[in-house]
Motif scaffolding. Structure first.
Motif, PDB file in Angstrom:
ATOM      1  N   GLU A 114       0.828  -1.209   0.000  1.00  0.00           N
ATOM      2  CA  GLU A 114       0.000   0.000   0.000  1.00  0.00           C
ATOM      3  C   GLU A 114       0.865   1.263   0.000  1.00  0.00           C
ATOM      4  N   LYS A 115       0.285   2.342  -0.471  1.00  0.00           N
ATOM      5  CA  LYS A 115       0.948   3.639  -0.530  1.00  0.00           C
ATOM      6  C   LYS A 115       0.191   4.631   0.353  1.00  0.00           C
ATOM      7  N   TYR A 116       0.902   5.632   0.872  1.00  0.00           N
ATOM      8  CA  TYR A 116       0.284   6.688   1.664  1.00  0.00           C
ATOM      9  C   TYR A 116      -0.088   7.817   0.707  1.00  0.00           C
ATOM     10  N   GLN A 117      -1.377   8.075   0.583  1.00  0.00           N
ATOM     11  CA  GLN A 117      -1.853   9.121  -0.311  1.00  0.00           C
ATOM     12  C   GLN A 117      -1.741  10.473   0.380  1.00  0.00           C
ATOM     13  N   CYS A 118      -1.059  11.392  -0.259  1.00  0.00           N
ATOM     14  CA  CYS A 118      -0.864  12.727   0.311  1.00  0.00           C
ATOM     15  C   CYS A 118      -0.895  13.745  -0.815  1.00  0.00           C
ATOM     16  N   PHE A 119      -0.762  15.001  -0.454  1.00  0.00           N
ATOM     17  CA  PHE A 119      -0.683  16.049  -1.459  1.00  0.00           C
ATOM     18  C   PHE A 119       0.783  16.264  -1.836  1.00  0.00           C
ATOM     19  N   CYS A 120       1.432  15.177  -2.222  1.00  0.00           N
ATOM     20  CA  CYS A 120       2.828  15.217  -2.647  1.00  0.00           C
ATOM     21  C   CYS A 120       2.870  14.867  -4.137  1.00  0.00           C
ATOM     22  N   ALA A 121       4.048  15.022  -4.720  1.00  0.00           N
ATOM     23  CA  ALA A 121       4.191  14.689  -6.134  1.00  0.00           C
ATOM     24  C   ALA A 121       3.908  13.209  -6.383  1.00  0.00           C
ATOM     25  N   VAL A 122       4.382  12.348  -5.474  1.00  0.00           N
ATOM     26  CA  VAL A 122       4.224  10.894  -5.610  1.00  0.00           C
ATOM     27  C   VAL A 122       3.775  10.341  -4.255  1.00  0.00           C
ATOM     28  N   PRO A 123       2.809   9.425  -4.231  1.00  0.00           N
ATOM     29  CA  PRO A 123       2.429   8.813  -2.941  1.00  0.00           C
ATOM     30  C   PRO A 123       3.639   8.172  -2.264  1.00  0.00           C
ATOM     31  N   LEU A 124       3.664   8.213  -0.942  1.00  0.00           N
ATOM     32  CA  LEU A 124       4.805   7.688  -0.191  1.00  0.00           C
ATOM     33  C   LEU A 124       4.702   6.184  -0.008  1.00  0.00           C
ATOM     34  N   ASP A 125       5.863   5.515  -0.020  1.00  0.00           N
ATOM     35  CA  ASP A 125       5.910   4.095   0.312  1.00  0.00           C
ATOM     36  C   ASP A 125       5.557   3.926   1.779  1.00  0.00           C
TER      37      ASP A 125
END
Length: 99
Positions: free
Chosen positions: A78-89
């Motif tokens: 799973e990935k952490y969805q955020c307001f970043c360029a790419v979701p975090l590992d």
């Protein structure tokens, strides 16, 4: 007999494909409140490319900004969805200790 042999081989194959934990030195950081587009608590390490990663089960004892730790982590799908360029590992903490 063939079926038993095939079953044994299949179970052995899948049981040997377990993910191994990666142990690394790094730092726990506070990236701001997630409710207002922050990252919350995250981990950063040179061994993981100096990019922030989320720790799924980080204990409250380790939620200290700029805390130096040694952590053994297992990468999750799973990935952490955020307001970043790419979701975090996201990683699961297997072992963690202060440095």
């Amino acid at each position: 007999m063939k079926h038993l042999l095939l079953l044994t081989f299949t179970l052995t194959l899948f049981s040997s494909c377990t993910k191994e934990a990666t142990c690394t030195d790094g730092m726990i950081r506070w990236g701001g409140e997630p409710a207002v587009d922050g990252l919350g608590w995250y981990f950063i390490s040179a061994d993981l490319g100096n990019k922030p990663v989320k720790l799924k089960n980080l204990s409250g004892n380790y939620q200290v900004d700029s805390l130096q730790v040694n952590a053994c982590l297992t990468l999750l799908t799973e990935k952490y969805q955020c307001f970043c360029a790419v979701p975090l590992d996201m990683y699961k903490v297997e072992k963690i200790r202060r440095r």
